[in-house]
Structure formats: C-alpha cells, structure tokens
Scaffold this active site. Sequence first.
Site, PDB file in Angstrom:
ATOM      1  N   GLY A 134     -19.462  22.584  18.642  1.00  0.00           N
ATOM      2  CA  GLY A 134     -20.552  21.754  19.191  1.00  0.00           C
ATOM      3  C   GLY A 134     -20.027  20.718  19.639  1.00  0.00           C
ATOM      4  O   GLY A 134     -21.449  19.934  20.432  1.00  0.00           O
ATOM      5  N   HIS A 141     -19.281  10.802  15.738  1.00  0.00           N
ATOM      6  CA  HIS A 141     -20.439  10.585  16.069  1.00  0.00           C
ATOM      7  C   HIS A 141     -21.649  10.650  14.880  1.00  0.00           C
ATOM      8  O   HIS A 141     -21.589  12.051  14.954  1.00  0.00           O
ATOM      9  CB  HIS A 141     -21.084   9.869  17.655  1.00  0.00           C
ATOM     10  CG  HIS A 141     -21.095  11.034  18.098  1.00  0.00           C
ATOM     11  ND1 HIS A 141     -20.003  12.811  18.965  1.00  0.00           N
ATOM     12  CD2 HIS A 141     -22.019  12.245  18.695  1.00  0.00           C
ATOM     13  CE1 HIS A 141     -19.918  13.238  19.530  1.00  0.00           C
ATOM     14  NE2 HIS A 141     -21.906  13.793  19.001  1.00  0.00           N
TER      15      HIS A 141
HETATM   16  P1  5GP Z   1     -22.536  15.627  20.510  1.00  0.00           P
HETATM   17  O1  5GP Z   1     -22.603  17.629  20.991  1.00  0.00           O
HETATM   18  O2  5GP Z   1     -20.911  15.573  20.784  1.00  0.00           O
HETATM   19  O3  5GP Z   1     -22.573  16.376  19.066  1.00  0.00           O
HETATM   20  O4  5GP Z   1     -22.993  15.122  20.620  1.00  0.00           O
HETATM   21  C1  5GP Z   1     -23.204  14.099  21.741  1.00  0.00           C
HETATM   22  C2  5GP Z   1     -24.068  12.894  22.759  1.00  0.00           C
HETATM   23  O5  5GP Z   1     -24.316  12.322  23.047  1.00  0.00           O
HETATM   24  C3  5GP Z   1     -25.347  14.239  23.036  1.00  0.00           C
HETATM   25  O6  5GP Z   1     -26.917  14.730  22.609  1.00  0.00           O
HETATM   26  C4  5GP Z   1     -25.294  13.503  24.433  1.00  0.00           C
HETATM   27  O7  5GP Z   1     -26.752  13.680  25.173  1.00  0.00           O
HETATM   28  C5  5GP Z   1     -24.980  12.621  24.747  1.00  0.00           C
HETATM   29  N1  5GP Z   1     -24.929  11.929  25.460  1.00  0.00           N
HETATM   30  C6  5GP Z   1     -23.676  12.445  26.066  1.00  0.00           C
HETATM   31  N2  5GP Z   1     -23.079  10.858  27.092  1.00  0.00           N
HETATM   32  C7  5GP Z   1     -23.997  10.068  26.604  1.00  0.00           C
HETATM   33  C8  5GP Z   1     -23.601   8.823  26.852  1.00  0.00           C
HETATM   34  O8  5GP Z   1     -22.749   8.624  27.828  1.00  0.00           O
HETATM   35  N3  5GP Z   1     -24.521   7.531  26.739  1.00  0.00           N
HETATM   36  C9  5GP Z   1     -24.898   8.020  25.339  1.00  0.00           C
HETATM   37  N4  5GP Z   1     -26.050   7.043  24.807  1.00  0.00           N
HETATM   38  N5  5GP Z   1     -25.362   9.364  24.722  1.00  0.00           N
HETATM   39  C10 5GP Z   1     -24.746  10.337  25.636  1.00  0.00           C
END
Ligand code: 5GP
Length: 161
Positions: A134, A141
């Site tokens: 996911g 992060h």
């Molecule tokens: P993942 O799905 O990779 O675990 O989480 C990525 C997270 O980053 C998601 O919750 C999404 O909402 C957030 N996200 C994606 N692009 C950006 C961005 O440009 N800035 C910020 N602050 N959050 C982001």
Amino acid sequence: IPSATITKDDPGPRDAEPGVNSTLERVLPVGTALVASGHPLHPDVTKPCPFCLRIASGDVESRNSLAVAFRDQYPVSPGHTLVVPSRHVTSLFDVDEEELKEVWSLIGEAKLRVAAERQVDGWNIGTNIGDAGGQTVHHAHVHLIPRYRGDVEDPEVVYAA
Ligand code: 5GP
Ligand code: ZN
C-alpha cells in the site's frame, strides 16, 4: 519517453545541440534541477519525490537532525501526521538506527502537538512498504494517526493510511 533508462549516473545519449539542454533535461523538465543537484527522485524519474520537495522547501511542522514531521495532505483523520527521515530512502527497512531514533523522537513530539489541539482517544502508528503493502510515496515515512472514539464502527479496523 525512455525514462527507465535515464538515471543521474547514466543520462543516456546526448545530442550536443548548442544552446539546447541535455536529453535528460528535455525529458525531465520537472526534475531537472533536482537531478542536476544530485537530488534523489521517485523511481518514476519523471516525478520528483514529493517528500524531498517538501523537506527542501522547509515547509515542515518540526524537524531534528535526521527527520522531519508534517501533516498528511490527505488526512485519514484530523491531525494525521507523517514522520519522515530527511534522507531519501525507500522504506523504513532502509532507515538506520540513528535515523530511527530521530524519527521516533519526532513521533513523540507530534503526538503531543496533536493531542494539545484536540481530544484524541487513541492512535495508530504504521508504515506501508512496497506497492503491495500500500505504499504510494516511495520515501520512507511513518503515519501517526489520531483516533477518536466512534470515528469508525469497529475501532479494530485500522485506517487504510
Ligand atoms: P503511503 O500510502 O505511501 O503509505 O502514504 C503516503 C501518504 O502521503 C498518503 O497518506 C498521502 O495522503 C500522503 N501524501 C501524498 N503526497 C503528499 C504530499 O505531497 N504532501 C503531503 N503532506 N502528503 C502527501
Ligand atoms: Zn524523497
């Protein structure tokens, strides 16, 4: 665009037209400056890493020597915060012990900040690794997700972060 073959170390064939940027710069208008500066890019090299961009912009909520914290752009609950190593590494498995300490320290600080803003009843802390896990942003992060009593019917169901 044969972007998969174009990397910082191997910019591909150059046609040396005077006054015209390299092949790399023409196919990567957005990422060019970052590539030129040695800045890491998302594996899809047509897009710069959004978290590296944010770190470079300085627009973060808190930072320490090796990590930063900022709010998720699409929060799954009010206060949803991301804690990110400043170094571009793909996943939490690539984060070293020193970085992990700093990440954890910012998670603790962010928790206090969010808890001061609103009544938080519980928390989820998680990380997604790999497309199948996911992960959508390929810069490691950790999600810090405040939970509120009654926010979903079954609180054991963790938000899809
Ligand atoms: P993942 O799905 O990779 O675990 O989480 C990525 C997270 O980053 C998601 O919750 C999404 O909402 C957030 N996200 C994606 N692009 C950006 C961005 O440009 N800035 C910020 N602050 N959050 C982001
Ligand atoms: Zn990055």
